[in-house]
Design a protein around this motif. Structure first.
Motif, PDB file in Angstrom:
ATOM      1  N   PRO A  58      -1.626  -4.594   2.656  1.00 25.48           N
ATOM      2  CA  PRO A  58      -1.540  -3.647   3.786  1.00 25.48           C
ATOM      3  C   PRO A  58      -0.156  -3.687   4.429  1.00 25.48           C
ATOM      4  O   PRO A  58       0.504  -4.732   4.463  1.00 25.48           O
ATOM      5  CB  PRO A  58      -2.624  -4.150   4.749  1.00 25.48           C
ATOM      6  N   CYS A 102       0.820  -1.212   0.000  1.00 20.83           N
ATOM      7  CA  CYS A 102       0.000   0.000   0.000  1.00 20.83           C
ATOM      8  C   CYS A 102       0.857   1.267   0.000  1.00 20.83           C
ATOM      9  O   CYS A 102       0.536   2.254  -0.673  1.00 20.83           O
ATOM     10  CB  CYS A 102      -0.927  -0.001   1.224  1.00 20.83           C
ATOM     11  N   SER A 132      -3.835   0.687   5.688  1.00 22.56           N
ATOM     12  CA  SER A 132      -4.676  -0.500   5.577  1.00 22.56           C
ATOM     13  C   SER A 132      -5.548  -0.345   4.339  1.00 22.56           C
ATOM     14  O   SER A 132      -5.612   0.721   3.727  1.00 22.56           O
ATOM     15  CB  SER A 132      -5.556  -0.644   6.821  1.00 22.56           C
TER      16      SER A 132
END
Length: 444
Positions: A415, A389, A420
């Protein structure tokens, strides 16, 4: 006018009004006979009459018929003689698609044989923009060739042979197909667009095409034509100086072809599409010199180079070792981190990138390198890949709002300590300047 004169007129007006209203009759008129003679006959408002559709001007009919599907147009032609004449107006037959499907192998409706006969008899010299859509059956391809063979009075501008499923045209005897296609090549003499993918067209037939249409040909699309050699396509490039779009398989691409397309007498190329397809695992591919690509860019600095790769991972050796002016790049099979790293290093003109699969090794470094080096990148799609991410947010931040299309599968994003999956869409949306969410299904 005096009051006496006005009053003398009132009875006459009243009588006429009564007559129009049906409340009195001329026989009950009092006064001179002339007054009764001048009583107006009942009139009917033209707005109450039903429209006479048979009297529509042909210009209006033509405009209406152009919006009708072929079957509806045929039904309308049975209304009256005028509509039947409109049905046969040459302007309605300039563009036509022959749908030649066999009921046993296709759910699509086929063009009725009687209509085909009528077109050949009455409208073959009106046809200009024609396509043939066939299914996988040999019968459909044979029917298309039979029609082509009869277009001796045609003056086509565009011709497309479209197979909704293989093999179709490739199952025909080569001589039968070439003979039918040659009829069009010889008689048209004004072809500007030719799409003949997945057909047994060969070098001699291309020479016939060039001999009769070299001044008008602008688009040639002929991927998966195994009987054409690099020399055959070079003949087209050498003599068709107005060619603006070309689509072919990689095995037909050569340094000589690129140099021919880059000559002073050739117009600026707009699109070059190359399909790089592996027929057998371990297939060997030749290398195109950087100098040939450089010549192409100098001559046509704005041309789009679109490349579709359907290779196995161990077949990418000759590709992306040197700078290549590709603008649109699609990987239909799994591609390694190493190859994507080379893409980032050697594709500075890249505008669009689609990676259907990579494996389970994160592409963080490769994605950041592509953002750094590919300053024109505006569209990207990632399928079965992995990206952290944090790296993805950095990539979007570097590309900024020029990313007009960002299609990333939700399972691609991994993540990490910074983001997240619930948080990432807000951060990405901020840098894109619009609301963005990961895709649940691929959109490419």
């Amino acid at each position: 006018m005096s009051n006496t004169q006005n009053s003398s007129l009132r009875p006459s007006r009243m009588k006429r009004r009564l007559s129009r209203d049906g409340e009195d009759s001329p026989s009950s008129c009092e006064g001179p006979t002339d007054s009764c003679k001048r009583v107006r006959q009942p009139t009917v408002d033209s707005g109450d009459l039903p429209p006479d559709w048979a009297c529509l001007p042909q210009e209006i009919l033509l405009h209406i018929f152009q919006f009708l599907p072929l079957l509806d147009r045929a039904f309308a032609s049975q209304v009256c003689r005028g509509w039947n004449e409109a049905f046969h107006m040459p302007e309605l037959w300039r563009c036509f698609e022959f749908e030649l499907n066999q009921p046993a192998s296709s759910y699509l409706k086929a063009t009725h044989p009687d209509l085909i006969k009528q077109i050949i008899k009455r409208h073959s010299n009106h046809l200009q923009y024609v396509s043939f859509k066939v299914d996988s059956s040999t019968e459909s391809a044979e029917a298309a060739c039979d029609i082509l063979s009869q277009l001796v009075n045609c003056s086509l501008k565009t011709l497309g042979l479209i197979s909704t499923a293989r093999p179709s045209f490739m199952e025909l005897p080569k001589s039968h197909f070439i003979s039918a296609l040659t009829v069009v090549f010889v008689n048209s003499k004004s072809l500007s667009s030719l799409k003949i993918d997945d057909t047994p067209v060969d070098d001699p037939s291309l020479k016939v095409l060039v001999a009769n249409n070299s001044d008008t040909l602008k688009l040639l699309k002929m991927s998966s034509c195994p009987h054409v050699s690099p020399a055959g396509i070079l003949c087209v490039a050498d003599q068709c100086h107005g060619l603006r779009e070309l689509a072919l398989n990689y095995h037909l691409l050569s340094d000589e072809l690129l140099l021919a397309l880059s000559s002073e007498k050739h117009v600026h190329l707009e699109h070059l599409r190359i399909d790089v397809v592996s027929e057998n695992p371990g297939q060997q591919f030749h290398t195109i010199k950087k100098s040939s690509w450089d010549a192409m860019v100098r001559h046509s600095p704005k041309f789009n180079l679109v490349m579709y790769f359907f290779l196995y991972e161990d077949e990418f050796g000759p590709f992306f070792r040197d700078e290549i002016p590709v603008t649109h790049l699609y990987f239909g099979r799994s591609v390694s981190k190493e190859v994507l790293g080379r893409v980032g290093m050697n594709c500075p003109r890249l505008v669009e990138l689609v990676v259907c699969a990579n494996g389970l090794r994160p592409l963080d470094e490769e994605l950041i390198r592509i953002a750094e080096r590919c300053q024109h990148l505006s569209a990207i799609g990632l399928g079965e890949c992995e990206v952290s991410c944090s790296a993805f947010v950095e990539f979007v931040k570097m590309c900024g709002r020029r990313l007009s299309q960002l299609s990333i599968m939700e399972e691609v994003l991994i993540p990490d300590h910074k983001y997240s999956l619930d948080e990432i869409h807000w951060e990405v949306s901020k840098h894109l300047g619009r609301v963005w969410f990961p895709d649940m299904m691929p959109t490419w």
